[in-house]
Scaffold this motif. Structure first.
Motif, PDB file in Angstrom:
ATOM      1  N   ASN A  91       0.832  -1.207   0.000  1.00  0.00           N
ATOM      2  CA  ASN A  91       0.000   0.000   0.000  1.00  0.00           C
ATOM      3  C   ASN A  91       0.868   1.259   0.000  1.00  0.00           C
ATOM      4  O   ASN A  91       0.613   2.225   0.732  1.00  0.00           O
ATOM      5  CB  ASN A  91      -0.951   0.006   1.207  1.00  0.00           C
ATOM      6  CG  ASN A  91      -2.035   1.087   1.074  1.00  0.00           C
ATOM      7  OD1 ASN A  91      -2.401   1.482  -0.031  1.00  0.00           O
ATOM      8  ND2 ASN A  91      -2.530   1.563   2.199  1.00  0.00           N
ATOM      9  N   SER A  92       1.887   1.263  -0.825  1.00  0.00           N
ATOM     10  CA  SER A  92       2.803   2.394  -0.935  1.00  0.00           C
ATOM     11  C   SER A  92       2.546   3.143  -2.241  1.00  0.00           C
ATOM     12  O   SER A  92       1.952   2.599  -3.184  1.00  0.00           O
ATOM     13  CB  SER A  92       4.259   1.914  -0.902  1.00  0.00           C
ATOM     14  OG  SER A  92       4.540   1.092  -2.026  1.00  0.00           O
ATOM     15  N   GLU A  93       3.007   4.379  -2.304  1.00  0.00           N
ATOM     16  CA  GLU A  93       2.864   5.159  -3.535  1.00  0.00           C
ATOM     17  C   GLU A  93       3.584   4.472  -4.688  1.00  0.00           C
ATOM     18  O   GLU A  93       3.100   4.478  -5.822  1.00  0.00           O
ATOM     19  CB  GLU A  93       3.410   6.565  -3.328  1.00  0.00           C
ATOM     20  CG  GLU A  93       2.604   7.408  -2.347  1.00  0.00           C
ATOM     21  CD  GLU A  93       3.213   8.773  -2.112  1.00  0.00           C
ATOM     22  OE1 GLU A  93       4.214   9.101  -2.794  1.00  0.00           O
ATOM     23  OE2 GLU A  93       2.711   9.522  -1.256  1.00  0.00           O
ATOM     24  N   TRP A 137       1.473   1.540  -6.013  1.00  0.00           N
ATOM     25  CA  TRP A 137       0.344   2.066  -6.780  1.00  0.00           C
ATOM     26  C   TRP A 137       0.802   2.642  -8.118  1.00  0.00           C
ATOM     27  O   TRP A 137       0.099   2.519  -9.121  1.00  0.00           O
ATOM     28  CB  TRP A 137      -0.396   3.127  -5.971  1.00  0.00           C
ATOM     29  CG  TRP A 137      -1.340   2.574  -4.956  1.00  0.00           C
ATOM     30  CD1 TRP A 137      -1.155   2.486  -3.609  1.00  0.00           C
ATOM     31  CD2 TRP A 137      -2.646   2.016  -5.209  1.00  0.00           C
ATOM     32  NE1 TRP A 137      -2.248   1.909  -2.995  1.00  0.00           N
ATOM     33  CE2 TRP A 137      -3.179   1.614  -3.959  1.00  0.00           C
ATOM     34  CE3 TRP A 137      -3.402   1.817  -6.355  1.00  0.00           C
ATOM     35  CZ2 TRP A 137      -4.437   1.029  -3.833  1.00  0.00           C
ATOM     36  CZ3 TRP A 137      -4.657   1.227  -6.237  1.00  0.00           C
ATOM     37  CH2 TRP A 137      -5.164   0.842  -4.994  1.00  0.00           C
ATOM     38  N   LYS A 159      -7.916   3.885   2.920  1.00  0.00           N
ATOM     39  CA  LYS A 159      -6.565   3.838   3.478  1.00  0.00           C
ATOM     40  C   LYS A 159      -5.464   3.864   2.422  1.00  0.00           C
ATOM     41  O   LYS A 159      -4.282   3.800   2.762  1.00  0.00           O
ATOM     42  CB  LYS A 159      -6.411   2.597   4.356  1.00  0.00           C
ATOM     43  CG  LYS A 159      -7.296   2.615   5.596  1.00  0.00           C
ATOM     44  CD  LYS A 159      -7.110   1.360   6.433  1.00  0.00           C
ATOM     45  CE  LYS A 159      -7.992   1.399   7.674  1.00  0.00           C
ATOM     46  NZ  LYS A 159      -7.859   0.167   8.498  1.00  0.00           N
ATOM     47  N   ALA A 160      -5.834   3.946   1.140  1.00  0.00           N
ATOM     48  CA  ALA A 160      -4.807   4.086   0.111  1.00  0.00           C
ATOM     49  C   ALA A 160      -4.125   5.447   0.272  1.00  0.00           C
ATOM     50  O   ALA A 160      -4.718   6.389   0.805  1.00  0.00           O
ATOM     51  CB  ALA A 160      -5.427   3.950  -1.276  1.00  0.00           C
ATOM     52  N   PRO A 161      -2.873   5.603  -0.162  1.00  0.00           N
ATOM     53  CA  PRO A 161      -2.159   6.871   0.016  1.00  0.00           C
ATOM     54  C   PRO A 161      -2.936   8.059  -0.549  1.00  0.00           C
ATOM     55  O   PRO A 161      -3.515   7.964  -1.642  1.00  0.00           O
ATOM     56  CB  PRO A 161      -0.854   6.656  -0.752  1.00  0.00           C
ATOM     57  CG  PRO A 161      -0.644   5.177  -0.731  1.00  0.00           C
ATOM     58  CD  PRO A 161      -2.011   4.578  -0.803  1.00  0.00           C
ATOM     59  N   PRO A 162      -2.977   9.180   0.174  1.00  0.00           N
ATOM     60  CA  PRO A 162      -3.718  10.362  -0.298  1.00  0.00           C
ATOM     61  C   PRO A 162      -3.250  10.852  -1.671  1.00  0.00           C
ATOM     62  O   PRO A 162      -4.073  11.316  -2.472  1.00  0.00           O
ATOM     63  CB  PRO A 162      -3.445  11.410   0.784  1.00  0.00           C
ATOM     64  CG  PRO A 162      -3.126  10.616   2.007  1.00  0.00           C
ATOM     65  CD  PRO A 162      -2.420   9.386   1.521  1.00  0.00           C
ATOM     66  N   LEU A 163      -1.953  10.735  -1.954  1.00  0.00           N
ATOM     67  CA  LEU A 163      -1.460  11.172  -3.259  1.00  0.00           C
ATOM     68  C   LEU A 163      -2.126  10.398  -4.383  1.00  0.00           C
ATOM     69  O   LEU A 163      -2.466  10.958  -5.440  1.00  0.00           O
ATOM     70  CB  LEU A 163       0.063  10.988  -3.333  1.00  0.00           C
ATOM     71  CG  LEU A 163       0.695  11.196  -4.715  1.00  0.00           C
ATOM     72  CD1 LEU A 163       0.566  12.650  -5.154  1.00  0.00           C
ATOM     73  CD2 LEU A 163       2.149  10.752  -4.727  1.00  0.00           C
ATOM     74  N   VAL A 164      -2.351   9.111  -4.172  1.00  0.00           N
ATOM     75  CA  VAL A 164      -2.947   8.259  -5.210  1.00  0.00           C
ATOM     76  C   VAL A 164      -4.356   8.730  -5.546  1.00  0.00           C
ATOM     77  O   VAL A 164      -4.813   8.622  -6.688  1.00  0.00           O
ATOM     78  CB  VAL A 164      -2.947   6.788  -4.746  1.00  0.00           C
ATOM     79  CG1 VAL A 164      -3.598   5.887  -5.788  1.00  0.00           C
ATOM     80  CG2 VAL A 164      -1.523   6.328  -4.459  1.00  0.00           C
ATOM     81  N   TRP A 189     -12.169   9.814   0.563  1.00  0.00           N
ATOM     82  CA  TRP A 189     -10.918   9.596  -0.175  1.00  0.00           C
ATOM     83  C   TRP A 189     -11.044  10.132  -1.598  1.00  0.00           C
ATOM     84  O   TRP A 189     -10.103  10.720  -2.130  1.00  0.00           O
ATOM     85  CB  TRP A 189     -10.600   8.099  -0.183  1.00  0.00           C
ATOM     86  CG  TRP A 189      -9.220   7.758  -0.661  1.00  0.00           C
ATOM     87  CD1 TRP A 189      -8.072   7.775   0.070  1.00  0.00           C
ATOM     88  CD2 TRP A 189      -8.856   7.324  -1.984  1.00  0.00           C
ATOM     89  NE1 TRP A 189      -7.003   7.383  -0.716  1.00  0.00           N
ATOM     90  CE2 TRP A 189      -7.452   7.108  -1.981  1.00  0.00           C
ATOM     91  CE3 TRP A 189      -9.565   7.122  -3.160  1.00  0.00           C
ATOM     92  CZ2 TRP A 189      -6.759   6.677  -3.112  1.00  0.00           C
ATOM     93  CZ3 TRP A 189      -8.878   6.688  -4.287  1.00  0.00           C
ATOM     94  CH2 TRP A 189      -7.488   6.470  -4.258  1.00  0.00           C
TER      95      TRP A 189
END
Length: 398
Positions: A48-50, A53, A233-238, A359
């Motif tokens: 679950n990292s940028e 993704w 919970k996925a990274p906000p940037l995604v 999200w």
């Protein structure tokens, strides 16, 4: 954003690369693609990292580029070759090849769509692919708006600026799909030929992979990915990219009125798939909330019910002097509904959806057009399967 691996592009570069992807994966290449897709999704779920993704976001343009100009027979071998490079983590070579494909077919692929001079040829190509409904719509279409300053100005005017909404608090458990959830039926429910978002990943790609026999079915990993997204919970940037979309400006010409456009956002396939799965889970709850006054969401044959119900009312009250029928068309309604109101009403009526809705709409996702990109700061997107529910939620409680 700078990525830890210098061989990888940024999210922005992936979105900006205008590259058509295969509508269907050749049968001989489906096992190869299913394996690399399954491994990439598994990495997303575990890390679950940028970076994980980003690899998922660039996968399709790297291994499934459309190669009509090079002939049909070399496509399967090419896809297998590209998937093999992906397995070896040769991302730099793959991305350079993708950029080369973009330079080779960018003019021939996009110019026909932009100039509105080859609608017949476009319709014929859709018909040959079995997309008869889309072919008929192409012939009836007024075409795409030209890529000029006037179109860009209209697009900007229909996407006004607005501060991000404040996320309401909720202790409800996020919605999730269980192991017995039939995700194949959801994939099959999408119209044939559903377009791809900025990453190039198509629903058909996911369906082809899901139907490919593997030691471990990709459906389970796909469900885990959807649950991760639904949890918020996925990274906000995604979210800025996966909750965004590819923006299309259609001509909207009416007699006696100034030229106008209708902006259509083609969202990412994973975002739309997550939305559809959620819609299936909350259908009965939404139906109980909205009916009988609202018949556009979670109501089968809603248009027919409106027509026949109105006809019966007119016949019954035709002689009443104070009987009036009022029809209202809200201008740019989806784009202008308050996101703060969407989140507040969602927190009250559908708290289990709040993490996912926050999200998607709690930040400012990006919409990508040939002329540039815009920040989506107001309203709900028409390409979002949950969009009608969220819009109706605000309207029925106003």
């Amino acid at each position: 954003q700078n990525q830890p691996n210098t061989n990888l592009p940024s999210f922005e570069e992936v979105c900006q690369l205008t590259l058509a992807t295969l509508r269907f994966i050749p049968k001989k290449s489906r096992p190869s693609f299913a394996r690399v897709l399954s491994a990439t999704l598994r990495q997303v779920v575990l890390e679950n990292s940028e970076l994980a993704w980003l690899k998922l976001f660039m996968l399709t343009k790297c291994v499934l580029p459309s190669r009509k100009h090079r002939g049909h027979h070399d496509v399967p071998a090419s896809v297998n070759f590209l998937c093999n490079l992906w397995t070896k983590s040769d991302f730099g070579t793959l991305w350079n090849l993708a950029k080369g494909n973009h330079r080779h077919n960018h003019q021939s692929h996009d110019q026909a769509a932009r100039d509105n001079q080859d609608l017949v040829a476009y319709a014929v190509s859709l018909g040959r692919a079995g997309l008869l409904g889309k072919a008929c719509k192409a012939l009836e279409s007024k075409g795409l708006a030209p890529n000029n300053d006037a179109t860009w100005g209209l697009l900007q005017s229909k996407h006004p600026s607005c501060p991000p909404p404040a996320a309401p608090s909720s202790s409800a458990h996020p919605i999730s799909i269980g192991p017995d959830f039939d995700i194949l039926s959801i994939l099959r429910s999408f119209p044939k030929g559903t377009a791809a978002g900025p990453s190039g990943l198509r629903i058909q790609h996911l369906l082809d992979a899901a139907l490919t026999p593997l030691p471990t079915s990709i459906c389970a990993t796909l469900k885990d990915t959807i649950n991760l997204l639904a949890s918020g919970k996925a990274p906000p940037l995604v979210a800025r990219f996966l909750a965004g979309g590819r923006l299309i400006a259609l001509n909207k010409l009416k007699d006696g009125s100034l030229p106008d456009i209708r902006p259509i956002a083609v969202g990412e396939s994973l975002r739309r798939l997550t939305g559809k799965c959620i819609c299936a889970l909350v259908k009965n709850k939404a139906s109980d909330l909205f009916q009988p006054l609202q018949l556009g969401v979670s109501c089968s044959s809603g248009s027919e019910k409106i027509v026949h119900g109105l006809r019966m009312s007119i016949e019954k009250h035709w002689m009443d002097e104070d009987f009036v029928v009022l029809k209202i068309d809200m201008r740019n309604a989806f784009n202008l509904v308050s996101r703060q109101a969407v989140l507040d009403e969602c927190a009250f009526f559908f708290p289990e959806l709040l993490p996912w809705v926050t999200w998607c709409y709690g930040t400012h996702p990006l919409l990508w057009h040939q002329l540039g990109h815009l920040s989506s700061e107001t309203g709900v997107q028409q390409g979002d399967p949950l969009g009608p529910l969220l819009f109706s939620l605000v309207q029925c409680t106003s």
